[in-house]
Design an enzyme around this catalytic site. Structure first.
Site, PDB file in Angstrom:
ATOM      1  N   GLY A  45       5.167   8.121   2.444  1.00 19.90           N
ATOM      2  CA  GLY A  45       6.072   7.216   1.732  1.00 19.90           C
ATOM      3  C   GLY A  45       6.172   7.620   0.268  1.00 19.90           C
ATOM      4  O   GLY A  45       5.772   8.727  -0.124  1.00 19.90           O
TER       5      GLY A  45
ATOM      6  N   ARG B 150       4.687   9.046  11.037  1.00 19.74           N
ATOM      7  CA  ARG B 150       5.358   8.718  12.300  1.00 19.74           C
ATOM      8  C   ARG B 150       6.552   9.632  12.544  1.00 19.74           C
ATOM      9  O   ARG B 150       6.937   9.892  13.654  1.00 19.74           O
ATOM     10  CB  ARG B 150       5.812   7.265  12.273  1.00 19.74           C
TER      11      ARG B 150
ATOM     12  N   ARG C 258      -5.685   1.238   1.115  1.00 23.89           N
ATOM     13  CA  ARG C 258      -6.418   0.013   1.388  1.00 23.89           C
ATOM     14  C   ARG C 258      -7.781   0.364   1.961  1.00 23.89           C
ATOM     15  O   ARG C 258      -7.916   1.307   2.744  1.00 23.89           O
ATOM     16  CB  ARG C 258      -5.652  -0.881   2.383  1.00 23.89           C
TER      17      ARG C 258
ATOM     18  N   GLU D 170     -12.975  -6.491  -1.346  1.00 20.65           N
ATOM     19  CA  GLU D 170     -13.103  -6.448  -2.806  1.00 20.65           C
ATOM     20  C   GLU D 170     -13.395  -7.844  -3.343  1.00 20.65           C
ATOM     21  O   GLU D 170     -12.886  -8.822  -2.792  1.00 20.65           O
ATOM     22  CB  GLU D 170     -11.795  -5.903  -3.401  1.00 20.65           C
TER      23      GLU D 170
ATOM     24  N   HIS E 252     -10.145  -0.506  -8.064  1.00 20.17           N
ATOM     25  CA  HIS E 252      -8.749  -0.806  -7.713  1.00 20.17           C
ATOM     26  C   HIS E 252      -7.834  -0.727  -8.951  1.00 20.17           C
ATOM     27  O   HIS E 252      -7.211  -1.715  -9.353  1.00 20.17           O
ATOM     28  CB  HIS E 252      -8.639  -2.179  -7.039  1.00 20.17           C
TER      29      HIS E 252
HETATM   30  C1  DGY Z   1      -0.642  -3.293  -4.645  1.00 25.46           C
HETATM   31  O1  DGY Z   1       0.329  -3.520  -5.379  1.00 25.46           O
HETATM   32  O2  DGY Z   1      -0.660  -3.584  -3.463  1.00 25.46           O
HETATM   33  C2  DGY Z   1      -1.820  -2.623  -5.257  1.00 25.46           C
HETATM   34  O3  DGY Z   1      -2.859  -2.421  -4.394  1.00 25.46           O
HETATM   35  C3  DGY Z   1      -2.266  -3.371  -6.483  1.00 25.46           C
HETATM   36  O4  DGY Z   1      -1.706  -2.645  -7.492  1.00 25.46           O
END
Ligand code: DGY
Length: 319
Positions: A153, A176, A238, A267, A285
């Site tokens: 992406g 995919r 993630r 987290e 993060h």
């Molecule tokens: C999001 O935007 O999903 C990030 O993980 C936080 O910046």
């Protein structure tokens, strides 16, 4: 229209929201409890949560006033979309504006892991550095090495551009489907329809798939075993995508030379098995954490709230 913002946002955005709506901000930046979030569903028209809020079915069932959940962030695996849809609550996110910032952090982790920057800094600050020597903290070059992207992406492509044009890396990817042929040509990117084959062919692997049930534990013990000996794993997507017990084992045995992580399954807890390992870089993060990006994310959330208030189509609707 009453709007609840669950955490502190950049002041510029808080001000803009306050000028347009009846907004309750969180000046103390204290995370709200599940009970407080559930109560808010009955008290506000719009809820503006972020990745650190778990908007599960119980929260959504907490009240029937909220009609829009305008998430501050692009990922939405912390929101139960099925429950939101069932309750006729729209959900929006903030895509596009954090692409470059997150790609920058992927490269930060890649460079730090490859060049052992965390280890070096810890050694220096602890007073353990004995001086320059030819065999000290030897890492890996990037030039000519293969970066394998899991998912292709926006953020993966931005990461690939930096790695290819900036550092001379070869680009491979698994997804995919094949990416836009113009992008593939620009990056000379090779498509792998099988994850295990990509893992076995890459010197560095960077994860760029969304979180959630579909990708939970995608990088498990078997996937890690399929990675090239001496390779590196980077995760800015993630935490739940990776099995961290298996990762710690692969790092400890030296099957992987290093890893760089920005995200964790629960987290702010960081899996304890990682903390004692020298060859993993651990960031809190920080993917989107630059001033310009955080303001742009807030303005995008605001644009969704404004569209909702005006009864217009929501620009970034995900449910
Ligand atoms: C999001 O935007 O999903 C990030 O993980 C936080 O910046």
């Amino acid at each position: 229209m009453r709007v609840l913002v669950t955490r502190r946002w950049p002041v510029e955005v808080e001000r803009a929201l306050g000028e347009r709506f009846d907004v309750v901000l969180n000046a103390g930046d204290r995370p709200l409890s599940q009970a407080e979030l559930a109560r808010a569903m009955g008290e506000f028209d719009v809820l503006c949560p972020t990745v650190s809020d778990k908007i599960d079915a119980a929260v959504i069932a907490g009240g029937h006033k909220v009609r829009l959940i305008a998430n501050y962030g692009v990922g939405f695996d912390h929101i139960d979309l099925a429950a939101a849809k069932a309750a006729s609550v729209a959900v929006t996110n903030t895509p596009g504006v954090l692409t470059d910032a997150t790609a920058d952090i992927a490269l930060t982790l890649l460079l730090m892991a490859a060049r052992r920057a965390g280890e070096g800094e810890r050694e220096l600050r602890d007073g353990r550095w004995s001086g320059w020597r030819p065999t000290h903290l030897i890492g890996s070059a990037l030039m000519g090495k293969t970066l394998g992207l899991v998912g292709m992406g926006r953020i993966a492509i931005a990461t690939a551009r930096r790695a290819h044009h900036g550092f001379g890396m070869k680009i491979s990817y698994y997804g995919r489907r094949e990416c836009d042929p113009a992008v593939a040509a620009e990056l000379k990117a090779e498509f792998f329809p099988e994850l295990a084959s990509l893992l076995g062919a890459s010197d560095f692997v960077s994860l760029h798939v969304p979180g959630g049930a579909e990708t939970a534990n995608l990088i498990d013990a078997a996937a890690l075993a399929a990675m090239k000996p001496g390779s590196y794993l980077i995760n800015t997507a993630r935490g739940g995508i990776v099995n961290h017990t298996a990762l710690a084992d692969a790092l400890d045995r030296g099957h992987l030379a290093g890893a760089g992580l920005d995200v964790y399954p629960h987290e702010p807890q960081v899996p304890g098995v990682l903390l004692g390992l020298e060859n993993v870089v651990l960031l809190p993060h920080l993917g989107s954490a630059n001033a310009e990006t955080r303001i742009a994310m807030g303005m995008k959330a605001l644009a969704n709230v404004e569209a909702f208030a005006a009864g217009e189509p929501l620009p970034d609707r995900v449910a």
